[in-house]
Design a protein around this motif. Structure first.
Motif, short mmCIF file in Angstrom:
data_model
loop_
_atom_site.label_atom_id
_atom_site.label_comp_id
_atom_site.label_asym_id
_atom_site.label_seq_id
_atom_site.Cartn_x
_atom_site.Cartn_y
_atom_site.Cartn_z
N LYS A 292 5.01 2.76 -20.12
CA LYS A 292 4.22 2.32 -18.97
C LYS A 292 3.35 3.48 -18.45
CE LYS A 292 5.41 -1.89 -17.49
NZ LYS A 292 4.35 -2.88 -17.24
N PRO A 293 2.46 4.02 -19.27
CA PRO A 293 1.70 5.20 -18.84
C PRO A 293 0.85 4.92 -17.59
CG PRO A 293 0.81 4.28 -20.88
CD PRO A 293 2.10 3.58 -20.63
N GLU A 294 0.47 3.66 -17.39
CA GLU A 294 -0.39 3.34 -16.23
C GLU A 294 0.30 3.59 -14.90
OE1 GLU A 294 0.79 1.26 -18.48
OE2 GLU A 294 1.51 -0.61 -17.61
N TRP A 295 1.63 3.55 -14.88
CA TRP A 295 2.38 3.80 -13.63
C TRP A 295 2.27 5.28 -13.19
CZ3 TRP A 295 7.75 0.92 -14.38
CH2 TRP A 295 7.56 -0.46 -14.12
N LYS A 296 1.89 6.15 -14.14
CA LYS A 296 1.87 7.58 -13.82
C LYS A 296 0.78 7.92 -12.82
CE LYS A 296 2.37 9.25 -18.31
NZ LYS A 296 2.46 10.33 -19.28
N THR A 297 -0.27 7.13 -12.82
CA THR A 297 -1.40 7.46 -11.93
C THR A 297 -1.65 6.39 -10.88
OG1 THR A 297 -2.78 6.50 -13.67
CG2 THR A 297 -2.68 8.93 -13.57
N ASP A 298 -1.01 5.27 -10.97
CA ASP A 298 -1.20 4.19 -10.00
C ASP A 298 -0.55 4.58 -8.67
OD1 ASP A 298 -1.08 1.91 -8.47
OD2 ASP A 298 -0.57 0.57 -10.15
N PRO A 299 -1.33 4.71 -7.57
CA PRO A 299 -0.77 5.17 -6.29
C PRO A 299 0.36 4.27 -5.77
CG PRO A 299 -3.15 4.72 -6.09
CD PRO A 299 -2.77 4.44 -7.52
N ALA A 300 0.47 3.04 -6.28
CA ALA A 300 1.56 2.16 -5.86
C ALA A 300 2.90 2.61 -6.45
CB ALA A 300 1.27 0.73 -6.29
N TYR A 301 2.85 3.60 -7.37
CA TYR A 301 4.09 4.02 -8.04
C TYR A 301 4.32 5.53 -8.02
CZ TYR A 301 4.14 -0.70 -9.98
OH TYR A 301 4.15 -2.06 -10.13
N THR A 302 3.36 6.30 -7.57
CA THR A 302 3.46 7.75 -7.81
C THR A 302 4.41 8.49 -6.87
OG1 THR A 302 1.37 7.92 -6.62
CG2 THR A 302 1.26 8.12 -9.01
N THR A 303 4.74 7.92 -5.72
CA THR A 303 5.73 8.59 -4.85
C THR A 303 6.96 7.67 -4.68
OG1 THR A 303 4.93 7.63 -2.79
CG2 THR A 303 3.89 9.70 -3.51
N ALA A 304 8.06 8.30 -4.26
CA ALA A 304 9.30 7.53 -4.10
C ALA A 304 9.10 6.43 -3.06
CB ALA A 304 10.44 8.45 -3.68
N LYS A 305 8.41 6.76 -1.97
CA LYS A 305 8.22 5.78 -0.90
C LYS A 305 7.34 4.62 -1.40
CE LYS A 305 8.07 5.45 3.93
NZ LYS A 305 8.04 6.02 5.23
N ALA A 306 6.29 4.97 -2.17
CA ALA A 306 5.40 3.92 -2.70
C ALA A 306 6.16 3.02 -3.69
CB ALA A 306 4.19 4.55 -3.38
N ARG A 307 7.09 3.63 -4.42
CA ARG A 307 7.82 2.86 -5.43
C ARG A 307 8.84 1.91 -4.83
NH1 ARG A 307 7.46 7.78 -8.36
NH2 ARG A 307 9.47 8.59 -7.64
N GLN A 308 9.35 2.25 -3.65
CA GLN A 308 10.48 1.49 -3.11
C GLN A 308 10.21 -0.03 -3.01
OE1 GLN A 308 13.39 2.77 -3.05
NE2 GLN A 308 14.51 1.05 -2.13
N PRO A 309 9.01 -0.45 -2.52
CA PRO A 309 8.77 -1.91 -2.49
C PRO A 309 8.76 -2.54 -3.89
CG PRO A 309 7.16 -0.74 -1.13
CD PRO A 309 7.91 0.30 -1.89
N HIS A 310 8.57 -1.70 -4.93
CA HIS A 310 8.52 -2.24 -6.32
C HIS A 310 9.79 -1.95 -7.09
CE1 HIS A 310 4.24 -2.43 -5.49
NE2 HIS A 310 4.25 -1.15 -5.21
N ILE A 311 10.82 -1.48 -6.37
CA ILE A 311 11.98 -0.95 -7.09
C ILE A 311 12.66 -2.03 -7.94
CG2 ILE A 311 13.81 -1.20 -5.31
CD1 ILE A 311 13.18 2.01 -7.30
N ASP A 312 12.68 -3.27 -7.42
CA ASP A 312 13.30 -4.34 -8.22
C ASP A 312 12.51 -4.58 -9.51
OD1 ASP A 312 15.17 -4.61 -6.27
OD2 ASP A 312 14.28 -6.38 -5.33
N GLU A 313 11.19 -4.53 -9.40
CA GLU A 313 10.33 -4.73 -10.58
C GLU A 313 10.54 -3.58 -11.58
OE1 GLU A 313 6.30 -3.90 -9.56
OE2 GLU A 313 5.67 -3.95 -11.65
N ILE A 314 10.69 -2.35 -11.04
CA ILE A 314 10.92 -1.19 -11.92
C ILE A 314 12.24 -1.36 -12.67
CG2 ILE A 314 11.39 1.31 -11.94
CD1 ILE A 314 9.38 1.48 -9.53
N PHE A 315 13.29 -1.72 -11.93
CA PHE A 315 14.59 -1.91 -12.60
C PHE A 315 14.52 -3.07 -13.60
CE2 PHE A 315 16.64 0.24 -8.73
CZ PHE A 315 16.75 1.45 -9.39
N ALA A 316 13.79 -4.13 -13.25
CA ALA A 316 13.67 -5.27 -14.17
C ALA A 316 12.95 -4.84 -15.46
CB ALA A 316 12.93 -6.42 -13.49
N THR A 317 11.96 -3.96 -15.32
CA THR A 317 11.22 -3.47 -16.49
C THR A 317 12.15 -2.65 -17.40
OG1 THR A 317 9.23 -3.40 -15.15
CG2 THR A 317 9.18 -2.14 -17.21
#
Ligand code: CAO
Length: 422
Positions: A292-317
């Motif tokens: 998932k190289p696109e997650w490396k630069t997407d601001p919705a994923y680059t910090t822990a706080k930004a990732r938290q709303p997507h955490i279920d999606e991250i774990f599902a991936t």
């Protein structure tokens, strides 16, 4: 090789788990641990949950290795006299009777000091001295509830929601380990002062000491109003409304979100899972591992706080990525990316784990009555000491030997046997 605690004599007046775990550890490191047990019965764990009829149960053998056993009725005058002699010649007395039992037997702290001012008296109780629950008798799960572990463990919603007990002995063995640190500290203190002291560890305190991050969370919650690393954030803010630290399921306790994830075979194998930690600075390797190289630069994923709303999606991936891999294959992939993770290991697997056997964490012991059995060895490793685990004693196996060491002759020992003092 002389063991570091050689020459330290310990009267082991303990039973069940909390006290025996403490004295067993000290015995591994060389102390002469003399287990004092009631004639005819002994430690209740000798006969609890037996796997072989009339043979000391694993409950006992796994908590009392490397000790000697003397039977002694310490409520009879002759028994008290023997205990007094033992106290005069020992360094430490460890006990975990119900509150007040030692005093009722006549061995108050004052009396013990009269007998031996160098004596260290170490106790486990459910609650500390002076606590409003100090009179309560306590077992493992009671302590987990009183110490904050149960209210912060488990599920906060759905079937199975409610306080949850851990299988790990947070109240028993954990308290014993705390007490061992207290005893060693008192021994070092005595080298400076020449005097013994009372050492006490309550099971509630020992559990609470392991719930430090939950007490941290309580104070953060009261200040900030929510806990950003909990699975409830930000989807279920109502979970924080009462300002009481909620249960967090399988979430990590630190700033790194984590979860238990399904691997190949989870439908039939109850332990086909890994624990995966989304460590902040491992985010880029995680993206590489998952493709998932696109997650490396997407601001919705680059910090822990930004990732938290997507955490279920991250774990599902991640689960999707490992669904065709066993838990061992999954870990073998993630370890190459330096990701903190491990398989969920069953007791079946741990018992057979070659690395644990090699390191002495799991050891085989030969017992005179049960034959060979496996136990858990020292979790503490030294460069100059290899703790050797020997069999637990049979009830009263060393009674005559210890009485002789105390100066009793054969006739007196025979009388003690005849009248049931030993
Ligand atoms: N000779 C004669 N009497 C003896 C004896 C001996 N060798 N060894 C013990 N006893 C007596 C004690 O004097 C005491 O008698 P009294 O109550 O009449 O004074 C009695 O046996 C032991 O009582 P207890 O309260 O310790 O035992 P229990 O089975 O009722 O309770 C437990 C067990 C664990 C709840 C209680 O000991 C306790 O709360 N301990 C402190 C906390 C603890 O360590 N709990 C963890 C145990 S591990 O899960």
């Amino acid at each position: 090789m002389t063991k570091p605690l050689a020459g330290i004599r310990i009267i082991d007046f303990t039973h069940v788990q909390a006290g025996p775990a403490c004295t067993q550890l000290l015995a591994w490191f060389g102390a002469d641990v003399i287990k004092v047990e009631r004639p005819g019965a002994g430690d209740v764990t000798r006969s609890q949950l037996r796997d072989i009829p009339d043979v000391d149960a694993l409950y006992f053998t796994m908590l009392n290795s490397n000790k000697r056993s003397i039977t002694l009725d310490t409520k009879k005058p002759d028994g008290k006299a023997v205990l007094e002699k033992l106290i005069k010649g020992s360094d430490v007395l460890v006990e975990n009777f119900g509150p007040g039992a030692l005093d009722r037997m006549g061995f108050t702290w004052e009396r013990i000091q009269e007998l031996n001012p160098k004596m260290i008296v170490a106790s486990v109780k459910g609650f500390s001295d002076g606590h409003h629950y100090e009179d309560l008798k306590v077992y493992e799960n009671v302590a987990q509830c009183a110490g904050g572990a149960a209210s912060t463990t488990g599920w906060w919603k759905g079937e199975g929601a409610g306080p949850m007990i851990s299988a790990a002995a947070l109240g028993d063995t954990n308290t014993g380990m705390h007490l061992a640190i207290g005893i060693l500290t008192a021994i070092i203190g005595r080298q400076q002062t020449g005097k013994g002291q009372k050492v006490a560890c309550s099971m509630q305190d020992a559990v609470l000491n392991l719930c430090r991050v939950k007490m941290r969370d309580q104070q953060r919650l009261e200040k900030v109003g929510y806990l950003e690393e909990y699975p409830q954030y930000p989807h279920e803010m109502e979970a924080f409304a009462d300002k009481v630290t909620p249960r967090g399921g399988n979430a990590g306790g630190g700033g790194q979100p984590g979860w238990i994830l399904k691997c190949k075979g989870w439908e039939t194998d109850p332990n086909a899972y890994i624990y995966f930690t989304v460590q902040g600075h491992a985010w880029e390797p995680i993206c590489d591992a998952l493709g998932k190289p696109e997650w490396k630069t997407d601001p919705a994923y680059t910090t822990a706080k930004a990732r938290q709303p997507h955490i279920d999606e991250i774990f599902a991936t991640i689960e999707d990525f490992i669904k065709d891999k066993t838990k061992f294959e999954a870990v073998d992939i993630f370890r190459k990316y330096d990701i903190p993770c491990a398989p969920v290991l069953s007791m079946y697997e741990l018992l057979r784990d070659e690395s644990l056997r090699k390191s002495g964490s799991i050891v085989e012991v030969d017992h005179p009555a049960r034959g060979k059995y496996w136990t858990i060895g020292s979790p503490i490793k030294f460069s100059d000491l290899k703790p050797e685990v020997t069999a637990s004693p049979l009830l009263g196996q060393h009674t005559d030997e210890i009485l002789a060491e105390l100066g009793y002759d054969g006739d007196k020992i025979a009388t003690f046997h005849a009248v049931g003092v030993v």
